[in-house]
Design an enzyme around this catalytic site. Structure first.
Site, mmCIF file in Angstrom:
data_model
loop_
_atom_site.group_PDB
_atom_site.id
_atom_site.type_symbol
_atom_site.label_atom_id
_atom_site.label_comp_id
_atom_site.label_asym_id
_atom_site.label_seq_id
_atom_site.Cartn_x
_atom_site.Cartn_y
_atom_site.Cartn_z
ATOM 1 N N CYS A 22 0.876 -1.183 0.000
ATOM 2 C CA CYS A 22 0.000 0.000 0.000
ATOM 3 C C CYS A 22 0.904 1.220 0.000
ATOM 4 O O CYS A 22 1.480 1.559 -1.025
ATOM 5 C CB CYS A 22 -0.972 -0.030 1.171
ATOM 6 N N VAL A 23 1.067 1.922 1.115
ATOM 7 C CA VAL A 23 2.043 3.001 1.166
ATOM 8 C C VAL A 23 3.456 2.449 1.283
ATOM 9 O O VAL A 23 4.432 3.161 1.066
ATOM 10 C CB VAL A 23 1.759 3.963 2.341
#
EC number: 2.3.1.225
Length: 432
Positions: free
Chosen positions: A289-290
């Site tokens: 994700c991040v």
């Protein structure tokens, strides 16, 4: 006869290279290796001039022109700093500008709030799909998350606390929750368990075996240059990941070849995978994700989600109790008469709904993670099982049990609690 001293070697003068002058706070070395100044950011921009000319004359822009313009902007977008101006990642700027603007516009009227708060998640998901399809690294979502935390806290201090309904103890608890979120995120951003050398893969292989695996891996990738795959998670099949390799059954004679990563030039252990965003293999990779979530930071990721949910729900409760008095939290969320009569309460109410949307998304991710841990399956393995229709689906696909590593609820959670520790001994079927 030679005179005395004539046999002495002649010393050659060393050609000293001229030392570069130190950069001042507003100077930098651009992408062409030339010295430049931040004040000249709008000077000599041929790509931008060409794009403007074609736009004025109603001519279509070439794709490479837009890319050159963005490269020029990202290279010249800098801030003064010691020993030279520092480059600013352009992807962190949109959240800093657009989020306050959108939230203030949404607080003008109820209908505007519905439109804006509906469009924000759609735009974020569209950008997520776009960047992951192009395999691009971006700081947009990290910037959006951190700035959302900071801005919600700022609105809480400016608009909610002065009303006198929030005590010092409640404010201290909320502040501590915010700091704990940042600490957990900092831990989750660390090394997820990268595989960086051949020794970490399989030290028992000889040099000739590794050379053979390398040659076979390179032959396997011929004919698939620049293969593009959409979605945040890759399937470990030859069809969906031709540059990588799919895992074969335990007794297959080609198991070693199929676990060879041609990109990283190493043999991967079981459940490791190559992250196409980070460009490196990760042990027990769950998803990206991040940042990559793998063996070493999966626990910190779960902890960050848990602390965020508790802190967010607590902040939403305090805010609604302040702007919609004598009403329950659930009732005030959908029925709070007179909230748009005052701009301060309208902005607070809009921020509450923005926080509710983000919290609902994080709660769904947290629930999926808890289910996957309980069945000892990673998100990558879930997506692979759904595509190949090999997993056992329960509750309309909310639960996917591959059955490959599931050893029972308690043993699965015990294994998760010991991830990343060297003392933990992995079962035989988890090791290639």
């Amino acid at each position: 006869m030679t005179q005395k001293g004539s046999m002495k070697p002649v010393k050659k003068k060393k050609t000293e290279e001229p030392e570069l002058e130190p950069l001042c706070c507003c100077e930098y070395i651009d992408r062409n290796g030339e010295k430049n100044h931040v004040a000249t950011c709008l000077c000599d921009c041929q790509d931008l001039d060409e794009g403007c000319d074609r736009w004025i004359t109603c001519k279509s822009l070439q794709p490479d022109t837009c890319e050159r313009i963005m490269d020029t902007i990202s290279d010249r977008l800098r801030i003064p700093w010691l020993r030279g101006a520092k480059k600013v990642n352009i992807s962190i700027i949109p959240p800093l500008v657009l989020l306050p603007v959108f939230l203030h516009v949404a607080s003008w009227h109820f209908l505007l709030g519905v439109v804006v708060l509906t469009s924000l998640p759609v735009l974020a998901l569209w950008y997520y799909y776009l960047t992951h399809r192009r395999k691009e690294q971006t700081l947009f979502f990290l910037s959006l998350g951190l700035f959302s935390l900071g801005y919600m806290y700022y609105v809480f201090l400016q608009e909610v606390v002065p009303k006198g309904r929030v005590g010092p103890f409640q404010l201290a608890v909320l502040t501590c929750g915010l700091f704990l979120i940042l600490l957990a995120l900092h831990r989750a951003k660390k090394n997820p368990g990268y595989l960086s050398n051949l020794a970490s893969g399989d030290r028992s292989l000889s040099g000739s075996q590794l050379e053979c695996l390398n040659r076979k891996g390179q032959e396997k990738t011929k004919g698939f240059p620049g293969a593009d795959m959409s979605g945040s998670l890759n399937n470990r099949t030859t069809k969906d990941d031709p540059k990588g390799s799919s895992r074969m059954p335990a007794g297959s004679p080609t198991k070693a070849k199929e676990d060879w990563c041609a990109k990283c030039q190493l043999v991967r252990p079981a459940r490791a995978w190559h992250c196409r965003i980070c460009g490196i293999c990760v042990r027990r990779m769950d998803h990206h994700c991040v940042c990559c979530v793998g063996e070493s930071n999966h626990q910190a990721f779960i902890l960050a989600l848990l602390i965020f949910l508790l802190t967010s729900v607590y902040g939403i409760t305090l805010t609604l109790d302040t702007i919609c008095r004598d009403r329950s939290v659930f009732t005030a969320l959908f029925y709070c008469p007179g909230v748009y009569a005052n701009y301060s309460s309208a902005l607070s109410f809009t921020c509450v709904w923005y926080s509710v949307i983000i919290t609902a998304g994080m709660a769904y991710i947290f629930l999926i993670q808890l289910i996957n841990i309980s069945y000892n399956v990673t998100e990558r393995e879930v997506q692979q099982a759904l595509r190949q229709k090999t997993g056992r689906r329960l509750l309309c696909g909310l639960i996917v049990d591959t059955g490959q590593y599931n050893r029972g609820f308690l043993r699965n959670w015990h294994q998760f609690s010991t991830l990343g520790t060297r003392a933990f001994h992995h079962p035989a079927e988890d090791i290639v």
